[in-house]
Scaffold this motif. Structure first.
Motif, PDB file in Angstrom:
ATOM      1  N   VAL A  93      -7.263 -12.003   2.287  1.00 13.94           N
ATOM      2  CA  VAL A  93      -5.824 -11.937   2.582  1.00 13.94           C
ATOM      3  C   VAL A  93      -5.034 -11.606   1.316  1.00 13.94           C
ATOM      4  N   LEU A  94      -5.374 -12.263   0.206  1.00 11.98           N
ATOM      5  CA  LEU A  94      -4.669 -11.987  -1.046  1.00 11.98           C
ATOM      6  C   LEU A  94      -4.885 -10.539  -1.489  1.00 11.98           C
ATOM      7  N   ALA A  95      -6.122 -10.051  -1.358  1.00 11.57           N
ATOM      8  CA  ALA A  95      -6.401  -8.664  -1.732  1.00 11.57           C
ATOM      9  C   ALA A  95      -5.669  -7.698  -0.814  1.00 11.57           C
ATOM     10  N   GLY A  96      -5.625  -8.004   0.483  1.00 12.71           N
ATOM     11  CA  GLY A  96      -4.906  -7.144   1.415  1.00 12.71           C
ATOM     12  C   GLY A  96      -3.432  -7.065   1.088  1.00 12.71           C
ATOM     13  N   LEU A  97      -2.831  -8.206   0.722  1.00 10.38           N
ATOM     14  CA  LEU A  97      -1.419  -8.209   0.331  1.00 10.38           C
ATOM     15  C   LEU A  97      -1.206  -7.419  -0.951  1.00 10.38           C
ATOM     16  N   ALA A  98      -2.139  -7.559  -1.905  1.00 13.06           N
ATOM     17  CA  ALA A  98      -2.001  -6.857  -3.181  1.00 13.06           C
ATOM     18  C   ALA A  98      -2.106  -5.349  -3.001  1.00 13.06           C
ATOM     19  N   PHE A  99      -3.010  -4.905  -2.143  1.00  8.95           N
ATOM     20  CA  PHE A  99      -3.234  -3.474  -1.970  1.00  8.95           C
ATOM     21  C   PHE A  99      -2.161  -2.808  -1.116  1.00  8.95           C
ATOM     22  N   ARG A 100      -1.213  -3.574  -0.599  1.00  8.73           N
ATOM     23  CA  ARG A 100      -0.096  -2.955   0.119  1.00  8.73           C
ATOM     24  C   ARG A 100       0.798  -2.179  -0.839  1.00  8.73           C
ATOM     25  N   LYS A 101       0.754  -2.561  -2.106  1.00 13.53           N
ATOM     26  CA  LYS A 101       1.504  -1.853  -3.132  1.00 13.53           C
ATOM     27  C   LYS A 101       0.534  -1.060  -3.998  1.00 13.53           C
ATOM     28  N   LYS A 102       1.015  -0.033  -4.600  1.00 20.31           N
ATOM     29  CA  LYS A 102       0.180   0.790  -5.474  1.00 20.31           C
ATOM     30  C   LYS A 102      -0.063   0.037  -6.771  1.00 20.31           C
ATOM     31  N   ILE A 103      -1.328  -0.216  -7.074  1.00 21.47           N
ATOM     32  CA  ILE A 103      -1.678  -0.935  -8.289  1.00 21.47           C
ATOM     33  C   ILE A 103      -2.548  -0.050  -9.165  1.00 21.47           C
ATOM     34  N   SER A 104      -2.420  -0.220 -10.451  1.00 20.28           N
ATOM     35  CA  SER A 104      -3.188   0.584 -11.397  1.00 20.28           C
ATOM     36  C   SER A 104      -4.671   0.254 -11.273  1.00 20.28           C
ATOM     37  N   GLY A 105      -5.489   1.281 -11.109  1.00 22.89           N
ATOM     38  CA  GLY A 105      -6.927   1.080 -10.966  1.00 22.89           C
ATOM     39  C   GLY A 105      -7.340   0.556  -9.611  1.00 22.89           C
ATOM     40  N   GLY A 106      -6.448   0.635  -8.634  1.00 24.38           N
ATOM     41  CA  GLY A 106      -6.744   0.098  -7.307  1.00 24.38           C
ATOM     42  C   GLY A 106      -7.908   0.797  -6.627  1.00 24.38           C
ATOM     43  N   MET A 177      -8.768  -6.428   6.449  1.00 28.44           N
ATOM     44  CA  MET A 177      -7.378  -6.593   6.009  1.00 28.44           C
ATOM     45  C   MET A 177      -6.700  -5.246   5.791  1.00 28.44           C
ATOM     46  N   PHE A 178      -7.422  -4.281   5.266  1.00 27.81           N
ATOM     47  CA  PHE A 178      -6.848  -2.952   5.096  1.00 27.81           C
ATOM     48  C   PHE A 178      -6.436  -2.365   6.447  1.00 27.81           C
ATOM     49  N   ALA A 179      -7.319  -2.521   7.439  1.00 33.01           N
ATOM     50  CA  ALA A 179      -7.007  -1.995   8.769  1.00 33.01           C
ATOM     51  C   ALA A 179      -5.807  -2.715   9.374  1.00 33.01           C
ATOM     52  N   VAL A 180      -5.717  -4.025   9.148  1.00 33.71           N
ATOM     53  CA  VAL A 180      -4.608  -4.799   9.707  1.00 33.71           C
ATOM     54  C   VAL A 180      -3.277  -4.387   9.077  1.00 33.71           C
ATOM     55  N   PHE A 181      -3.232  -4.352   7.758  1.00 34.65           N
ATOM     56  CA  PHE A 181      -1.969  -4.031   7.078  1.00 34.65           C
ATOM     57  C   PHE A 181      -1.607  -2.554   7.198  1.00 34.65           C
ATOM     58  N   ASN A 182      -2.581  -1.712   7.516  1.00 33.68           N
ATOM     59  CA  ASN A 182      -2.273  -0.308   7.739  1.00 33.68           C
ATOM     60  C   ASN A 182      -1.413  -0.113   8.995  1.00 33.68           C
ATOM     61  N   ARG A 183      -1.562  -1.054   9.950  1.00 31.65           N
ATOM     62  CA  ARG A 183      -0.783  -0.985  11.193  1.00 31.65           C
ATOM     63  C   ARG A 183       0.389  -1.965  11.203  1.00 31.65           C
TER      64      ARG A 183
END
Length: 293
Positions: A93-106, A177-183
């Motif tokens: 969940v924390l990683a999914g929230l973090a990857f919603r924004k563009k992060i360096s080296g993501g 989480m990526f699939a969830v936050f993508n929608r």
């Protein structure tokens, strides 16, 4: 009515239905066979035909299988699975929230995380075991002689084995989480902020209820993947064994249906966890619909 439905089916329906039936039989036939053979009577063997019906081999299992402490192995697997489930949910969940924004080296971080899915499990286990043995060498070099006698190894259930299991469960949780936050529609969070909600209140009262069923699914994945993991545990657990490792060892020494009884118990635990997860996900979904109304 049934005849009309049959006439509407395409010519390829029955061949595909037969293939699907064979596939289901291939997938679940062995499990059903073990389940049936575990309920044999005292004269039962490892193959058909069945000799009586009873709970005899479950009683034998409760008494123990030779020198193997099945109860302790069961509790170790249960505890490890619970911790893996909790960490997989929180970190995903924390990683999914973090990857919603563009992060360096993501992108590099993402590929490193999911790379363990394509690595051979035994290689991952050997690598983790080697790392902790090197750690042991470093710790022993730093400890005074008076403390070396009490030091065993850093390899263990909640150290190396936990890390090995997380290399297997975290990529699945992250992909979900990526699939969830993508929608996910960010308008809900914007509306909460407009009403004066803090970031934590927005997450707790808006985001979490919406992604709740998926979070439950991640927890189910985390537990079940850890519960029956062998390859990633074999070289990374140290001097204790989980239930799957004990079960693997017993297949060459136990020649009674007690081994089938053990398989039935572990399968029931897996289905119980899945049932609880599905029930909780359905409850959260209904609660979400009621709140929307």
């Amino acid at each position: 009515m049934s005849q009309r439905i049959g006439e509407q089916r395409s010519p390829g329906f029955w061949p595909l239905a037969i293939v699907f039936g064979l596939f289901v039989l291939f997938m679940y036939g062995p499990m059903l066979t073990i389940f049936v053979l575990s309920f044999q009577g005292p004269e039962g063997g490892l193959t058909f035909p069945i000799r009586g019906v009873s709970l005899h081999w479950f009683y034998k299992l409760a008494e123990g299988l030779g020198t193997v402490d099945i109860g302790a192995a069961f509790l170790r697997s249960l505890m490890l699975g619970g911790v893996v489930m909790l960490l997989t949910v929180v970190l995903s969940v924390l990683a999914g929230l973090a990857f919603r924004k563009k992060i360096s080296g993501g992108n590099a971080l993402f590929f490193i995380t999911v790379a363990s899915l394509i690595m051979p499990s035994i290689i991952v286990s050997l690598g983790i075991g080697l790392q902790f043995r090197l750690l042991d060498s470093g710790i022993k070099a730093l400890l005074p002689d008076s403390m070396l006698e009490n030091y065993g190894t850093a390899l263990g259930l909640m150290t190396s084995a936990l890390g090995a299991h997380l290399t297997w469960t975290l990529p699945f949780g992250l992909l979900i989480m990526f699939a969830v936050f993508n929608r996910f529609n960010p308008a809900y969070e914007e509306a909460a902020r407009d009403l004066g909600a803090t970031p934590w209140q927005s997450f707790r009262h808006v985001v979490l209820p919406l992604i709740g069923p998926s979070v439950v699914g991640i927890g189910m994945f985390g537990f079940t993947l850890s519960w029956d993991e062998i390859a990633r545990t074999s070289q990374a657990i140290g001097d204790v064994n989980t239930l799957p490792l004990e079960l693997q060892g017993l297949t060459s020494t136990v020649t009674t249906p007690s081994i089938y009884a053990l398989g039935t118990v572990t399968t029931i635990v897996s289905f119980a966890v899945m049932g609880i997860a599905v029930g909780l996900a359905l409850w959260l979904g209904r609660r979400q619909k009621k709140a929307a109304q």
